[in-house]
Design a protein around this motif. Structure first.
Motif, PDB file in Angstrom:
ATOM      1  N   PRO A  55      43.059  52.763  48.974  1.00  0.00           N
ATOM      2  CA  PRO A  55      43.074  52.024  47.682  1.00  0.00           C
ATOM      3  C   PRO A  55      44.384  52.700  46.926  1.00  0.00           C
ATOM      4  CG  PRO A  55      41.163  53.275  47.310  1.00  0.00           C
ATOM      5  CD  PRO A  55      41.623  53.276  48.718  1.00  0.00           C
ATOM      6  N   THR A  56      45.072  51.873  46.004  1.00  0.00           N
ATOM      7  CA  THR A  56      46.066  52.216  45.060  1.00  0.00           C
ATOM      8  C   THR A  56      45.878  51.114  43.978  1.00  0.00           C
ATOM      9  OG1 THR A  56      47.853  50.488  45.804  1.00  0.00           O
ATOM     10  CG2 THR A  56      47.570  52.799  47.193  1.00  0.00           C
ATOM     11  N   PRO A  57      46.475  51.546  42.635  1.00  0.00           N
ATOM     12  CA  PRO A  57      46.230  50.518  41.826  1.00  0.00           C
ATOM     13  C   PRO A  57      46.876  49.082  42.052  1.00  0.00           C
ATOM     14  CG  PRO A  57      46.961  52.591  40.865  1.00  0.00           C
ATOM     15  CD  PRO A  57      46.956  52.926  42.552  1.00  0.00           C
ATOM     16  N   ASP A  58      47.922  49.146  42.763  1.00  0.00           N
ATOM     17  CA  ASP A  58      48.625  47.664  43.111  1.00  0.00           C
ATOM     18  C   ASP A  58      47.533  47.042  44.116  1.00  0.00           C
ATOM     19  OD1 ASP A  58      51.073  47.636  41.616  1.00  0.00           O
ATOM     20  OD2 ASP A  58      51.913  49.210  42.835  1.00  0.00           O
ATOM     21  N   LEU A  59      47.013  47.871  45.086  1.00  0.00           N
ATOM     22  CA  LEU A  59      46.077  47.390  46.034  1.00  0.00           C
ATOM     23  C   LEU A  59      44.947  46.562  45.021  1.00  0.00           C
ATOM     24  CD1 LEU A  59      45.097  46.581  48.701  1.00  0.00           C
ATOM     25  CD2 LEU A  59      43.970  48.767  49.025  1.00  0.00           C
ATOM     26  N   VAL A  60      44.365  47.330  44.318  1.00  0.00           N
ATOM     27  CA  VAL A  60      43.226  47.090  43.569  1.00  0.00           C
ATOM     28  C   VAL A  60      43.551  45.797  42.722  1.00  0.00           C
ATOM     29  CG1 VAL A  60      41.696  47.446  41.607  1.00  0.00           C
ATOM     30  CG2 VAL A  60      42.038  49.251  43.477  1.00  0.00           C
ATOM     31  N   ASN A  61      44.799  45.481  42.074  1.00  0.00           N
ATOM     32  CA  ASN A  61      45.246  44.352  41.712  1.00  0.00           C
ATOM     33  C   ASN A  61      45.201  43.111  42.559  1.00  0.00           C
ATOM     34  OD1 ASN A  61      45.816  45.657  39.187  1.00  0.00           O
ATOM     35  ND2 ASN A  61      48.089  46.016  40.034  1.00  0.00           N
ATOM     36  N   ASP A  62      45.492  43.326  43.660  1.00  0.00           N
ATOM     37  CA  ASP A  62      45.480  42.261  44.684  1.00  0.00           C
ATOM     38  C   ASP A  62      44.098  42.010  45.195  1.00  0.00           C
ATOM     39  OD1 ASP A  62      48.122  42.383  44.661  1.00  0.00           O
ATOM     40  OD2 ASP A  62      48.672  43.451  46.545  1.00  0.00           O
ATOM     41  N   ARG A  94      41.340  60.173  46.116  1.00  0.00           N
ATOM     42  CA  ARG A  94      42.627  60.963  46.109  1.00  0.00           C
ATOM     43  C   ARG A  94      43.695  60.005  46.281  1.00  0.00           C
ATOM     44  NH1 ARG A  94      39.639  64.946  49.011  1.00  0.00           N
ATOM     45  NH2 ARG A  94      40.543  63.880  50.989  1.00  0.00           N
ATOM     46  N   HIS A  95      43.764  59.075  47.099  1.00  0.00           N
ATOM     47  CA  HIS A  95      44.814  58.217  47.402  1.00  0.00           C
ATOM     48  C   HIS A  95      45.043  57.378  46.215  1.00  0.00           C
ATOM     49  CE1 HIS A  95      47.278  54.899  49.678  1.00  0.00           C
ATOM     50  NE2 HIS A  95      47.222  56.122  50.572  1.00  0.00           N
ATOM     51  N   TYR A  96      44.241  56.831  45.677  1.00  0.00           N
ATOM     52  CA  TYR A  96      44.391  55.987  44.351  1.00  0.00           C
ATOM     53  C   TYR A  96      45.069  56.865  43.445  1.00  0.00           C
ATOM     54  CZ  TYR A  96      43.315  53.046  40.322  1.00  0.00           C
ATOM     55  OH  TYR A  96      43.715  52.215  39.091  1.00  0.00           O
ATOM     56  N   GLY A  97      44.455  58.053  43.274  1.00  0.00           N
ATOM     57  CA  GLY A  97      45.000  58.957  42.128  1.00  0.00           C
ATOM     58  C   GLY A  97      46.452  59.417  42.214  1.00  0.00           C
ATOM     59  N   THR A  98      46.722  59.529  43.442  1.00  0.00           N
ATOM     60  CA  THR A  98      48.173  60.044  43.884  1.00  0.00           C
ATOM     61  C   THR A  98      49.263  58.924  44.329  1.00  0.00           C
ATOM     62  OG1 THR A  98      47.670  59.970  46.163  1.00  0.00           O
ATOM     63  CG2 THR A  98      47.574  62.111  44.802  1.00  0.00           C
ATOM     64  N   HIS A  99      48.687  57.625  43.971  1.00  0.00           N
ATOM     65  CA  HIS A  99      49.711  56.493  43.997  1.00  0.00           C
ATOM     66  C   HIS A  99      49.819  55.754  42.709  1.00  0.00           C
ATOM     67  CE1 HIS A  99      49.275  57.469  48.295  1.00  0.00           C
ATOM     68  NE2 HIS A  99      50.511  57.007  48.483  1.00  0.00           N
ATOM     69  N   VAL A 100      49.617  56.178  41.495  1.00  0.00           N
ATOM     70  CA  VAL A 100      49.511  55.580  40.284  1.00  0.00           C
ATOM     71  C   VAL A 100      51.174  55.298  40.088  1.00  0.00           C
ATOM     72  CG1 VAL A 100      49.502  55.866  38.002  1.00  0.00           C
ATOM     73  CG2 VAL A 100      47.728  56.671  39.111  1.00  0.00           C
ATOM     74  N   ARG A 101      51.633  53.922  39.822  1.00  0.00           N
ATOM     75  CA  ARG A 101      52.857  53.576  39.530  1.00  0.00           C
ATOM     76  C   ARG A 101      53.055  53.431  37.945  1.00  0.00           C
ATOM     77  NH1 ARG A 101      55.383  48.772  39.326  1.00  0.00           N
ATOM     78  NH2 ARG A 101      53.540  47.760  39.971  1.00  0.00           N
ATOM     79  N   ARG A 102      53.858  54.497  37.356  1.00  0.00           N
ATOM     80  CA  ARG A 102      53.570  54.805  36.004  1.00  0.00           C
ATOM     81  C   ARG A 102      54.247  53.672  35.216  1.00  0.00           C
ATOM     82  NH1 ARG A 102      51.658  59.571  35.075  1.00  0.00           N
ATOM     83  NH2 ARG A 102      51.758  61.187  36.861  1.00  0.00           N
ATOM     84  N   ASP A 103      55.058  53.006  35.705  1.00  0.00           N
ATOM     85  CA  ASP A 103      55.836  51.703  35.081  1.00  0.00           C
ATOM     86  C   ASP A 103      54.797  50.257  35.195  1.00  0.00           C
ATOM     87  OD1 ASP A 103      56.144  51.238  37.685  1.00  0.00           O
ATOM     88  OD2 ASP A 103      58.374  50.878  37.453  1.00  0.00           O
ATOM     89  N   GLU A 104      53.578  50.553  35.938  1.00  0.00           N
ATOM     90  CA  GLU A 104      52.844  49.365  36.169  1.00  0.00           C
ATOM     91  C   GLU A 104      52.464  48.548  34.786  1.00  0.00           C
ATOM     92  OE1 GLU A 104      48.694  47.515  37.455  1.00  0.00           O
ATOM     93  OE2 GLU A 104      49.104  49.951  37.757  1.00  0.00           O
ATOM     94  N   LEU A 105      52.170  49.214  34.031  1.00  0.00           N
ATOM     95  CA  LEU A 105      51.505  48.586  32.823  1.00  0.00           C
ATOM     96  C   LEU A 105      52.434  48.278  31.815  1.00  0.00           C
ATOM     97  CD1 LEU A 105      48.017  50.615  32.180  1.00  0.00           C
ATOM     98  CD2 LEU A 105      48.540  48.391  33.447  1.00  0.00           C
TER      99      LEU A 105
END
Length: 279
Positions: free
Chosen positions: A67-74, A192-203
């Protein structure tokens, strides 16, 4: 608890059923759907309430795709689609994924409620959010973080659960939140994968998209929040075309824990008033 097989893995969720207006509740990191238990108990009498457990570390089943934040959005958009949920009131607390979902996938949403959540450049939020980011990048950091949070005398410290609530969360609830990270290496890998793939400009991108979300929107913010700046609640309400701000006292970020009855009342009034305006 039912589950649904999505493209990236299995998601468990609570669904009260019924014919009332559909309310979907999204939680934050190292929590599961039980953070909404008080709100669900109140709203279920006259709403269909659905609360998925997202892959944020308290999930029981590892994801097939990390998981990544973008994947969770999807995943959230896919979840709404697969359950064929329409005219949804999408509610988030703590994490900020609903903002991106509302900006990118508004077709199933009737209204949006943002409750003391990540926004703008406050991502990851506060000292606890930054500590999680560091733990995800340091070998053995997640295991150490979970052991620390697992120590009951430390749970009220402002670098842990104490930063999120004014009142202690029951130990049994916190233990359930932490158990997957404590016992399953695959869940720790997901985290860990989620936490290391935060895209800081997402929000920041989501905020621009919210300017076009011309549907009823409620922003509920905690006046004593240690994680989410009070000014961010006002900014979100102002940029949403139909945004309205309600500030809540005697609570921190996890308003569903500190003030569940009040939050349920605010959500019920929001749904009823905005539905009446459409007729």
């Amino acid at each position: 608890m039912p589950d649904i097989e999505l493209s990236a893995g299995t998601i468990e969720y609570e669904d009260t059923g019924g014919d009332g207006p559909v309310v979907v509740l999204l939680h934050g990191l190292v929590h599961d759907a039980t953070v909404w238990r008080g709100v669900v108990a109140d709203l279920r009498a006259d709403h269909r309430v659905i609360a998925p457990t997202l892959p944020y570390g308290a999930h029981r089943r590892p994801m097939r795709r990390p998981p990544t934040p973008d994947l969770v959005n999807d995943l959230i958009a896919e979840f709404l689609d697969r359950l064929d949920l329409r005219d949804v009131t999408l509610v988030e607390n703590d994490c900020g994924r609903a903002q991106t979902v509302a900006a990118r996938h508004p077709e199933r949403l009737a209204r949006l409620a943002l409750v003391a959540c990540e926004a703008f450049d406050n991502y990851p939020p506060g000292l606890p959010g930054k500590m999680i980011g560091v733990a995800c990048r340091v070998p053995g950091g997640v295991a150490l973080l979970v052991r620390t949070l697992g120590l009951k005398p430390l749970r009220r410290l402002p670098v842990g659960i104490g930063a999120l609530t004014k009142r202690p969360v029951p130990d049994a609830v916190v233990d359930d939140w932490l158990r997957p990270l404590r016992t399953d290496p695959a869940i720790r890998r997901d985290f860990r994968h989620y936490g290391t793939h935060v895209r800081r400009d997402e929000l920041l991108e989501a905020a621009q998209g919210l300017r076009r979300f011309d549907r009823p929107a409620l922003v509920v913010w905690a006046t004593e929040d240690l994680m989410m700046p009070r000014a961010h609640g006002r900014r979100l309400a102002e940029l949403l075309p139909q945004g309205r701000l309600v500030e809540v006292e005697d609570t921190r970020t996890l308003i569903p824990e500190d003030q569940p009855e009040l939050l349920a009342s605010l959500l019920r009034e929001f749904v009823a008033e905005s539905a009446a305006e459409r007729t």
